[in-house]
Scaffold this motif. Structure first.
Motif, PDB file in Angstrom:
ATOM      1  N   ARG A  27      58.200  59.186   1.849  1.00  0.00           N
ATOM      2  CA  ARG A  27      58.953  58.312   2.753  1.00  0.00           C
ATOM      3  C   ARG A  27      58.498  56.852   2.623  1.00  0.00           C
ATOM      4  N   LEU A  28      57.178  56.639   2.534  1.00  0.00           N
ATOM      5  CA  LEU A  28      56.685  55.257   2.417  1.00  0.00           C
ATOM      6  C   LEU A  28      57.137  54.639   1.090  1.00  0.00           C
ATOM      7  N   LEU A  29      57.132  55.454   0.025  1.00  0.00           N
ATOM      8  CA  LEU A  29      57.626  54.971  -1.273  1.00  0.00           C
ATOM      9  C   LEU A  29      59.102  54.603  -1.163  1.00  0.00           C
ATOM     10  N   ARG A  30      59.878  55.495  -0.532  1.00  0.00           N
ATOM     11  CA  ARG A  30      61.320  55.255  -0.364  1.00  0.00           C
ATOM     12  C   ARG A  30      61.575  53.965   0.405  1.00  0.00           C
ATOM     13  N   ASP A  31      60.683  53.667   1.350  1.00  0.00           N
ATOM     14  CA  ASP A  31      60.861  52.459   2.167  1.00  0.00           C
ATOM     15  C   ASP A  31      60.282  51.213   1.489  1.00  0.00           C
ATOM     16  N   GLY A  32      59.772  51.370   0.269  1.00  0.00           N
ATOM     17  CA  GLY A  32      59.410  50.205  -0.523  1.00  0.00           C
ATOM     18  C   GLY A  32      57.925  49.915  -0.644  1.00  0.00           C
ATOM     19  N   ALA A  33      57.064  50.725   0.011  1.00  0.00           N
ATOM     20  CA  ALA A  33      55.619  50.458  -0.058  1.00  0.00           C
ATOM     21  C   ALA A  33      55.043  50.939  -1.396  1.00  0.00           C
ATOM     22  N   ARG A  34      53.902  50.360  -1.758  1.00  0.00           N
ATOM     23  CA  ARG A  34      53.096  50.930  -2.844  1.00  0.00           C
ATOM     24  C   ARG A  34      52.012  51.763  -2.174  1.00  0.00           C
ATOM     25  N   ALA A  46      47.962  62.087 -11.452  1.00  0.00           N
ATOM     26  CA  ALA A  46      47.981  60.632 -11.628  1.00  0.00           C
ATOM     27  C   ALA A  46      49.146  60.125 -12.458  1.00  0.00           C
ATOM     28  N   SER A  47      49.500  60.850 -13.486  1.00  0.00           N
ATOM     29  CA  SER A  47      50.528  60.310 -14.372  1.00  0.00           C
ATOM     30  C   SER A  47      51.934  60.757 -13.980  1.00  0.00           C
ATOM     31  N   ARG A  48      52.052  61.601 -12.954  1.00  0.00           N
ATOM     32  CA  ARG A  48      53.373  62.160 -12.650  1.00  0.00           C
ATOM     33  C   ARG A  48      54.236  61.267 -11.758  1.00  0.00           C
ATOM     34  N   ASP A  49      53.652  60.345 -11.053  1.00  0.00           N
ATOM     35  CA  ASP A  49      54.465  59.455 -10.226  1.00  0.00           C
ATOM     36  C   ASP A  49      53.743  58.119 -10.104  1.00  0.00           C
ATOM     37  N   SER A  50      54.309  57.240  -9.252  1.00  0.00           N
ATOM     38  CA  SER A  50      53.761  55.887  -9.183  1.00  0.00           C
ATOM     39  C   SER A  50      52.638  55.775  -8.154  1.00  0.00           C
ATOM     40  N   VAL A  51      52.201  56.889  -7.603  1.00  0.00           N
ATOM     41  CA  VAL A  51      51.180  56.860  -6.559  1.00  0.00           C
ATOM     42  C   VAL A  51      49.792  56.747  -7.184  1.00  0.00           C
ATOM     43  N   LEU A  52      48.952  55.915  -6.566  1.00  0.00           N
ATOM     44  CA  LEU A  52      47.559  55.815  -7.021  1.00  0.00           C
ATOM     45  C   LEU A  52      46.770  56.926  -6.323  1.00  0.00           C
ATOM     46  N   THR A  66      34.337  53.030  -1.955  1.00  0.00           N
ATOM     47  CA  THR A  66      34.644  52.921  -3.391  1.00  0.00           C
ATOM     48  C   THR A  66      36.137  53.072  -3.627  1.00  0.00           C
ATOM     49  N   ALA A  67      36.744  54.047  -2.938  1.00  0.00           N
ATOM     50  CA  ALA A  67      38.182  54.280  -3.096  1.00  0.00           C
ATOM     51  C   ALA A  67      38.974  53.052  -2.635  1.00  0.00           C
ATOM     52  N   LEU A  68      38.542  52.467  -1.530  1.00  0.00           N
ATOM     53  CA  LEU A  68      39.227  51.286  -1.003  1.00  0.00           C
ATOM     54  C   LEU A  68      39.139  50.115  -1.992  1.00  0.00           C
ATOM     55  N   ALA A  69      37.966  49.970  -2.622  1.00  0.00           N
ATOM     56  CA  ALA A  69      37.799  48.897  -3.616  1.00  0.00           C
ATOM     57  C   ALA A  69      38.782  49.106  -4.780  1.00  0.00           C
ATOM     58  N   SER A  70      38.981  50.369  -5.177  1.00  0.00           N
ATOM     59  CA  SER A  70      39.937  50.654  -6.267  1.00  0.00           C
ATOM     60  C   SER A  70      41.357  50.293  -5.851  1.00  0.00           C
ATOM     61  N   VAL A  71      41.696  50.569  -4.586  1.00  0.00           N
ATOM     62  CA  VAL A  71      43.057  50.244  -4.114  1.00  0.00           C
ATOM     63  C   VAL A  71      43.253  48.732  -4.121  1.00  0.00           C
ATOM     64  N   ARG A  72      42.253  48.016  -3.586  1.00  0.00           N
ATOM     65  CA  ARG A  72      42.365  46.542  -3.552  1.00  0.00           C
ATOM     66  C   ARG A  72      42.580  45.996  -4.953  1.00  0.00           C
ATOM     67  N   GLU A  73      41.820  46.541  -5.924  1.00  0.00           N
ATOM     68  CA  GLU A  73      41.913  46.040  -7.295  1.00  0.00           C
ATOM     69  C   GLU A  73      43.270  46.374  -7.917  1.00  0.00           C
ATOM     70  N   ALA A  74      43.734  47.605  -7.693  1.00  0.00           N
ATOM     71  CA  ALA A  74      44.977  48.040  -8.361  1.00  0.00           C
ATOM     72  C   ALA A  74      46.237  47.560  -7.650  1.00  0.00           C
ATOM     73  N   LEU A  75      46.197  47.545  -6.324  1.00  0.00           N
ATOM     74  CA  LEU A  75      47.440  47.280  -5.576  1.00  0.00           C
ATOM     75  C   LEU A  75      47.379  46.037  -4.695  1.00  0.00           C
TER      76      LEU A  75
END
Ligand SMILES: NC(=O)c1ccc[n+]([C@@H]2O[C@H](COP(=O)([O-])OP(=O)(O)OC[C@H]3O[C@@H](n4cnc5c(N)ncnc54)[C@H](O)[C@@H]3O)[C@@H](O)[C@H]2O)c1
Length: 243
Positions: A27-34, A46-52, A66-75
């Motif tokens: 739903r969040l993807l459909r509404d435009g979020a990453r 990981a490779s099946r959709d656009s979700v990190l 650590t996970a949050l740092a990866s999100v900040r860097e990627a998204l």
């Protein structure tokens, strides 16, 4: 709710590989979020959709940071946090469960929610904007026989939501929770038929909630349309809850 209301937003959904979590992510993807998912089962899709997808135990602060740092860097910076990871625990009376079980259930449901709120909220406060949505349960309002640790942990999530909502009320960060009754397609599938029938009988609408109904409420709470609610407890109980 029109589509693309969350364009430009970055969201984290914990427990995003589970029944309800998958619907929230979609739903969040459909509404435009990453979207980034923190879950135990990690990077397998990981490779099946656009979700990190990040392998992350929400009870472990270092993992979450650590996970949050990866999100900040990627998204980029995070505007939406959905604390959805959860554990039902055994169907047993309070006097029969072990202290270890009690700790594990409250650790995931309550401490995990706290750890993620703590990690993400300060960035949101600094940015002056954020939406935190905690998935509690009707059992946290009412208690539930044979699910004491679960019900108590969800009551804790409700109190944490009310408290953090008040603390951040002038910051632009809104903190709300939802309290669904049994939802088809998630952890309710673990429950044996007789108990399912008992739970169903207590819902005036005489059906379970759907994962898409949970996702729709989360999407609204994550959006700018939600602007004057914080520390709120949003009902999804088919008429069961009277407060
Ligand atoms: N299904 C229902 O009837 C119902 C009703 C009310 C509330 N809820 C709540 O909704 C949320 C989602 O439940 P669901 O039905 O989709 O369950 P589910 O078991 O399908 O999904 C739970 C997810 O959380 C993940 N998880 C568990 N421990 C974790 C940890 N330590 N770190 C990271 N991830 C972890 C699991 O791997 C799983 O993907 C839970 O918080 C649950 O308590 C469910």
């Amino acid at each position: 709710m029109t589509e693309a209301t969350l364009t430009g937003r970055v969201a984290i959904v914990t427990g995003g590989q589970g029944g309800i979590g998958r619907a929230i992510v979609a739903r969040l993807l459909r509404d435009g979020a990453r979207v980034a998912v923190f879950d135990l089962s990690g990077n397998e899709q990981a490779s099946r959709d656009s979700v990190l997808r990040i392998n992350c135990d929400v009870t472990v602060q270092a993992n979450v940071e650590t996970a949050l740092a990866s999100v900040r860097e990627a998204l980029g910076p995070v505007q939406i946090l959905v604390n959805n990871a959860g554990l039902l625990g055994p169907v047993a009376r309070v006097i029969e469960i072990t202290t270890e079980t009690w700790r594990r259930v409250t650790d995931v449901n309550l401490t995990g929610t706290f750890v993620c709120c703590k990690a993400v909220a300060s960035d949101m406060v600094q940015a002056g904007y954020g939406r935190i949505i905690n998935i509690a349960s009707v059992q946290g309002k009412e208690g539930m026989e044979l699910a004491g640790a679960y019900a108590a942990s969800k009551a804790g999530v409700i109190a944490l939501t009310k408290t953090l909502g008040k603390e951040l009320a002038t910051s632009g960060v809104l903190v709300n929770c939802i309290t669904p009754t049994a939802v088809d397609g998630g952890m309710i599938d673990e429950i044996e038929d007789q108990r399912r029938a008992y739970i169903l009988d207590r819902i005036p609408m005489k059906r379970f909630c759907s994962v898409d109904e949970v996702a729709a409420m989360v999407a609204w709470l994550a959006s700018d349309e939600c602007s004057f609610s914080t520390g709120g407890v949003f009902d999804l109980s088919g008429g069961r809850s009277s407060y």
